[in-house]
Scaffold this active site. Structure first.
Site, PDB file in Angstrom:
ATOM      1  N   GLY A   1       0.812  -1.216   0.000  1.00  0.00           N
ATOM      2  CA  GLY A   1       0.000   0.000   0.000  1.00  0.00           C
ATOM      3  C   GLY A   1       0.846   1.268   0.000  1.00  0.00           C
ATOM      4  N   THR A   2       1.936   1.243   0.719  1.00  0.00           N
ATOM      5  CA  THR A   2       2.803   2.421   0.811  1.00  0.00           C
ATOM      6  C   THR A   2       3.344   2.798  -0.562  1.00  0.00           C
ATOM      7  OG1 THR A   2       3.397   1.822   3.072  1.00  0.00           O
ATOM      8  CG2 THR A   2       4.891   3.334   1.912  1.00  0.00           C
TER       9      THR A   2
ATOM     10  N   ASN B   1      -8.177   3.797   8.415  1.00  0.00           N
ATOM     11  CA  ASN B   1      -7.664   2.605   9.100  1.00  0.00           C
ATOM     12  C   ASN B   1      -7.741   2.700  10.619  1.00  0.00           C
ATOM     13  OD1 ASN B   1      -5.594   4.591   8.177  1.00  0.00           O
ATOM     14  ND2 ASN B   1      -4.329   3.473   9.634  1.00  0.00           N
TER      15      ASN B   1
ATOM     16  N   GLN C   1      -7.796  -0.735   3.267  1.00  0.00           N
ATOM     17  CA  GLN C   1      -8.645  -1.353   4.286  1.00  0.00           C
ATOM     18  C   GLN C   1      -9.940  -1.950   3.723  1.00  0.00           C
ATOM     19  OE1 GLN C   1      -8.033  -2.035   7.437  1.00  0.00           O
ATOM     20  NE2 GLN C   1      -6.114  -0.913   7.672  1.00  0.00           N
TER      21      GLN C   1
ATOM     22  N   SER D   1      -3.304  -3.584  -0.740  1.00  0.00           N
ATOM     23  CA  SER D   1      -2.196  -4.297  -0.109  1.00  0.00           C
ATOM     24  C   SER D   1      -2.682  -5.685   0.302  1.00  0.00           C
ATOM     25  CB  SER D   1      -1.744  -3.518   1.122  1.00  0.00           C
ATOM     26  OG  SER D   1      -0.764  -4.248   1.819  1.00  0.00           O
ATOM     27  N   ALA D   2      -1.845  -6.699   0.085  1.00  0.00           N
ATOM     28  CA  ALA D   2      -2.279  -8.080   0.349  1.00  0.00           C
ATOM     29  C   ALA D   2      -2.378  -8.416   1.832  1.00  0.00           C
ATOM     30  CB  ALA D   2      -1.326  -9.066  -0.339  1.00  0.00           C
ATOM     31  N   HIS D   3      -1.485  -7.847   2.645  1.00  0.00           N
ATOM     32  CA  HIS D   3      -1.424  -8.341   4.031  1.00  0.00           C
ATOM     33  C   HIS D   3      -2.563  -7.839   4.922  1.00  0.00           C
ATOM     34  CE1 HIS D   3       0.322  -4.951   6.497  1.00  0.00           C
ATOM     35  NE2 HIS D   3       0.635  -4.512   5.297  1.00  0.00           N
TER      36      HIS D   3
ATOM     37  N   THR E   1      11.994  -7.473 -11.058  1.00  0.00           N
ATOM     38  CA  THR E   1      11.362  -8.775 -11.247  1.00  0.00           C
ATOM     39  C   THR E   1      10.208  -8.927 -10.270  1.00  0.00           C
ATOM     40  OG1 THR E   1      13.470  -9.670 -11.949  1.00  0.00           O
ATOM     41  CG2 THR E   1      11.786 -11.273 -11.269  1.00  0.00           C
TER      42      THR E   1
ATOM     43  N   CYS F   1       2.028   2.018  12.930  1.00  0.00           N
ATOM     44  CA  CYS F   1       3.291   2.709  12.679  1.00  0.00           C
ATOM     45  C   CYS F   1       3.572   3.745  13.766  1.00  0.00           C
ATOM     46  CB  CYS F   1       3.284   3.383  11.310  1.00  0.00           C
ATOM     47  SG  CYS F   1       1.758   3.198  10.411  1.00  0.00           S
TER      48      CYS F   1
HETATM   49  C1  LIG Z   1      -1.683  -0.652   6.064  1.00  0.00           C
HETATM   50  C2  LIG Z   1      -2.099   0.544   5.297  1.00  0.00           C
HETATM   51  C3  LIG Z   1      -1.244   1.118   4.336  1.00  0.00           C
HETATM   52  C4  LIG Z   1       0.146   0.615   4.091  1.00  0.00           C
HETATM   53  O1  LIG Z   1       0.145  -0.596   3.407  1.00  0.00           O
HETATM   54  P1  LIG Z   1       1.474  -1.492   3.369  1.00  0.00           P
HETATM   55  O2  LIG Z   1       1.158  -2.593   2.442  1.00  0.00           O
HETATM   56  O3  LIG Z   1       1.714  -1.944   4.774  1.00  0.00           O
HETATM   57  O4  LIG Z   1       2.571  -0.604   2.863  1.00  0.00           O
HETATM   58  C5  LIG Z   1      -1.718   2.208   3.633  1.00  0.00           C
HETATM   59  N1  LIG Z   1      -2.945   2.708   3.844  1.00  0.00           N
HETATM   60  C6  LIG Z   1      -3.785   2.180   4.755  1.00  0.00           C
HETATM   61  C7  LIG Z   1      -5.135   2.754   4.915  1.00  0.00           C
HETATM   62  C8  LIG Z   1      -3.392   1.090   5.514  1.00  0.00           C
HETATM   63  O5  LIG Z   1      -4.213   0.579   6.427  1.00  0.00           O
END
Ligand SMILES: *Cc1c(COP(=O)(O)O)cnc(C)c1O
Length: 386
Positions: free
Chosen positions: A74-75, A154, A182, A202-204, A240, A328
């Site tokens: 996401g970053t 978030n 989110q 973002s996948a996690h 890659t 963070c």
């Molecule tokens: C977690 C989060 C991010 C960052 O995503 P990462 O994959 O950890 O870099 C960005 N925006 C929101 C709203 C998030 O909750």
């Protein structure tokens, strides 16, 4: 010795990787290890996995596969959308609009743009953390390049009126980026209907692996690159591809979409139960966020008369994992910029806990958590009064 319970209520910080996702990824560490840029069979096998994943992801947001580019998360997606648009349109449009309640992965790139001579308007949010489409319309100027506003916050779960904002930006010919980290796979997203130009995921946060995400870039839109190098991702993102992780994100997206309604009902039910039990059984509690326009799994509550870090640590001793501020920010005592932006008074902002629920959360977890809260708060508030 009694085994301590372990209750994870911090799914908005990160999620475990679903077993089906791990299983889908495994072949790409082994036999299908090839570089998708290679012409030979090994490469083509990896390429098939990568492109299947791209299709799975694009399907969930109603985009075309070619509009989805893999990132490291996401970053990166947020940084790329903002800085990439800024540098591409720098000679014509140098004004950006965002809000004071965005994730730091949007706020800090915006501050960086200011540092190098761009102009940024930070829209204030209301008491619930929302920005209105009317505020956006009023802030747009002739030289506005892009509006970046998150789908769900978030920290408090508040949803922005993305469709209304998209209608405004499209009508005024301004780009619209949304951080949907989110919400992707949890709340329906249609990039076409919502008039979104750029969208980060973002996948996690979605039961996929860490360190992989994607940026949706609307067909025909050109922005500058963040990473220069090889011709990967059709020349849009050098390096890659992390094929196993991309396959994991694809699988996570597919699983989420298949069970979206079911998951939504489960999470909403438990979140409401948690909220009702807290508000029914504990004095001096305040909801942070919007009563209705909200993420199904996020509940932010301020507990009068305590510091959130003491509460968080006491909960942790009972095996309950929650968050104060965003992950963070942990380790700092600064109250969250989001609650500050919402105008939450400092004593309450520094007494806020975010509960975020997930697939494995049960009704019994909710009950245990509320009992633990009652016990801890009685103790902490007594110490405080002495
Ligand atoms: C977690 C989060 C991010 C960052 O995503 P990462 O994959 O950890 O870099 C960005 N925006 C929101 C709203 C998030 O909750």
């Amino acid at each position: 010795m009694q085994e301590t319970k372990k209750i994870y209520l911090d799914y908005s910080a990160t999620t475990p990787t679903a077993p089906e996702v791990v299983e889908a990824m495994l072949p790409y560490f082994g036999g299908a290890f090839g570089n998708p840029a290679s012409i030979h069979g090994f490469g083509q096998q990896a390429k098939v996995g990568l492109e299947d994943a791209r299709r799975q992801i694009s399907g969930v947001m109603h985009a075309e596969p070619g509009e989805v580019v893999f990132t490291s998360g996401g970053t990166e997606g947020n940084n790329w959308a903002i800085k990439g648009a800024a540098s591409f349109f720098a000679d014509k449009k140098r004004h950006f609009i965002t809000s004071t309640a965005e994730h730091h992965a949007v706020l800090y790139p915006c501050q960086y743009l200011e540092k190098i001579g761009f102009d940024v308007t930070y829209l204030p949010v209301d008491r619930t953390g929302r920005v209105s489409a009317a505020q956006v319309a009023a802030a747009i100027r002739d030289d506005t390049c892009l509006v970046s506003l998150m789908h769900a916050n978030n920290e408090v779960g508040t949803l922005n009126p993305i469709s209304e904002i998209g209608a405004v930006t499209r009508e005024k010919g301004v780009l619209f980026h949304t951080d949907a980290v989110q919400t992707f796979g949890k709340i329906p997203i249609d990039v076409k209907e919502m008039n979104i130009d750029l969208l980060s995921i973002s996948a996690h946060k979605l039961y996929g692996p860490k360190g992989i995400g994607a940026l949706f870039i609307r067909q025909g839109l050109k922005i500058d690159l963040l990473l220069h190098g090889g011709k990967h991702e059709r020349g849009r993102r050098a390096g890659t591809e992390n094929v196993p992780a991309a396959v994991g994100l694809g699988k996570a997206a597919e699983l989420a979409a298949d069970k979206l309604e079911e998951n939504d009902a489960h999470l909403t039910h438990l979140r409401d139960q948690l909220q009702e039990r807290i508000f029914g059984g504990i004095q001096g509690v305040h909801l942070n966020g919007h009563e209705l326009e909200r993420h199904p799994a996020i509940l932010s509550v301020s507990f009068e008369g305590v510091q959130s870090d003491s509460l968080l640590l006491s909960l942790d001793l009972k095996g309950i994992a929650v968050s104060n501020g965003s992950a963070c920010m942990s380790g700092t005592v600064e109250p969250s910029h989001v609650l500050k932006a919402m105008g939450v008074p400092t004593p309450l902002a520094s007494a806020a806990i975010r509960f975020s629920l997930g697939h494995d959360t049960t009704s019994a977890d909710v009950e245990y958590t509320v009992e633990a809260l009652q016990e801890i708060l009685t103790r902490l508030r007594k110490i405080r009064r002495k």
